[in-house]
Design a protein around this motif. Sequence first.
Motif, short mmCIF file in Angstrom:
data_model
loop_
_atom_site.label_atom_id
_atom_site.label_comp_id
_atom_site.label_asym_id
_atom_site.label_seq_id
_atom_site.Cartn_x
_atom_site.Cartn_y
_atom_site.Cartn_z
N ALA A 111 -50.97 -20.58 27.63
CA ALA A 111 -51.94 -20.88 26.58
C ALA A 111 -51.21 -21.41 25.36
O ALA A 111 -50.11 -20.94 25.03
N TYR A 112 -51.83 -22.37 24.67
CA TYR A 112 -51.21 -23.01 23.51
C TYR A 112 -52.14 -22.94 22.31
O TYR A 112 -53.37 -22.98 22.45
N GLY A 113 -51.56 -22.84 21.13
CA GLY A 113 -52.35 -22.85 19.91
C GLY A 113 -51.48 -22.53 18.71
O GLY A 113 -50.35 -22.05 18.85
N PRO A 114 -51.99 -22.75 17.50
CA PRO A 114 -51.25 -22.44 16.28
C PRO A 114 -51.26 -20.94 16.01
O PRO A 114 -52.25 -20.25 16.27
N LEU A 115 -50.15 -20.42 15.51
CA LEU A 115 -50.05 -19.00 15.17
C LEU A 115 -50.47 -18.82 13.72
O LEU A 115 -49.87 -19.40 12.81
N GLN A 116 -51.50 -18.02 13.51
CA GLN A 116 -52.02 -17.76 12.17
C GLN A 116 -51.76 -16.31 11.78
O GLN A 116 -51.91 -15.41 12.61
N VAL A 117 -51.36 -16.09 10.56
CA VAL A 117 -51.01 -14.75 10.08
C VAL A 117 -52.24 -14.08 9.50
O VAL A 117 -53.01 -14.68 8.75
N ARG A 118 -52.41 -12.79 9.84
CA ARG A 118 -53.50 -11.97 9.30
C ARG A 118 -52.88 -10.71 8.67
O ARG A 118 -52.81 -9.66 9.29
N ASP A 119 -52.42 -10.85 7.44
CA ASP A 119 -51.79 -9.73 6.73
C ASP A 119 -52.88 -8.95 6.00
O ASP A 119 -52.97 -8.94 4.77
N ASP A 120 -53.71 -8.28 6.78
CA ASP A 120 -54.90 -7.60 6.28
C ASP A 120 -55.04 -6.27 7.01
O ASP A 120 -55.30 -6.25 8.21
N PRO A 121 -54.83 -5.13 6.33
CA PRO A 121 -54.88 -3.83 7.00
C PRO A 121 -56.17 -3.58 7.78
O PRO A 121 -56.14 -3.02 8.88
N ALA A 122 -57.31 -3.98 7.23
CA ALA A 122 -58.59 -3.76 7.92
C ALA A 122 -58.65 -4.59 9.21
O ALA A 122 -59.11 -4.10 10.26
N TRP A 123 -58.17 -5.82 9.15
CA TRP A 123 -58.15 -6.68 10.35
C TRP A 123 -57.23 -6.07 11.39
O TRP A 123 -57.56 -6.03 12.58
N ILE A 124 -56.05 -5.61 10.97
CA ILE A 124 -55.08 -5.04 11.91
C ILE A 124 -55.64 -3.78 12.57
O ILE A 124 -55.51 -3.59 13.79
N ARG A 125 -56.30 -2.93 11.80
CA ARG A 125 -56.89 -1.71 12.37
C ARG A 125 -57.93 -2.07 13.43
O ARG A 125 -58.00 -1.46 14.49
N GLN A 126 -58.76 -3.07 13.13
CA GLN A 126 -59.78 -3.49 14.09
C GLN A 126 -59.15 -4.02 15.36
O GLN A 126 -59.60 -3.73 16.47
N GLN A 127 -58.07 -4.80 15.20
CA GLN A 127 -57.39 -5.37 16.37
C GLN A 127 -56.75 -4.26 17.20
O GLN A 127 -56.85 -4.26 18.43
#
Length: 219
Positions: free
Chosen positions: A110-126
């Motif tokens: 799989a190919y695609g751009p790597l995007q950063v999510r430096d967000d504690p709420a986002w990380i907890r959900q993931q």
Amino acid sequence: MYCPDAFAETRPEILRALIQSHPLATLVSLGGHGLEANHIPLYLAPDTGSQPVLQGHVARANPLWQEANSNAEVLVIFQGPEHYISPSWYATKAETGKVVPTWNYVVIHAYGPLQVRDDPAWIRQQMSALTAQQEKNLPLPWQVEDAPHDFTEQLIQQVVGIEIPISRWQGKWKVSQNQPRLNRDSVLTHLEQCHQPDSEAMAEQVRNRLADSKNRSSQ
């Protein structure tokens, strides 16, 4: 990836199922020291429209997220079942002797751009989503909420979220479908007789492709 038409798998539902069952990916990127490979479990987010999205997290100390270039693609490799195939397993060996060893395997690139999510709420959900996926078949599924909140919050501060919208993906299912039916049947028999987890997983792949070929021929 070199992929003859006979081995190509393009059905989204098949690709999704493989990623969900084998989420530990090899993520290949071009960093400050050249090509880098990181091994990261990635969650394939549901309901993301026509473009599938992979989500994960890495240690904050990992330079991957700092070196991410949103204008460049990364390569994500998901490895499914694999197994050595002996020439002695082919029924045609006794007829011609013109057989050689090979390897059966299932893989997705799989190919695609790597995007950063430096967000504690986002990380907890993931983290919660990936944990739920992996724990769902256990007798007593563990949840992120089972650990003390301040403990998990401290750990979340030590990681950074990443997201990869998939621009293209390619599946390769090399599972003896290029062999005559007689050889596919005999390979399946020998895989079943091995009685090992890897052989049973490959036997299932061979059976599925045999079923697909039967369905196509009957239509």
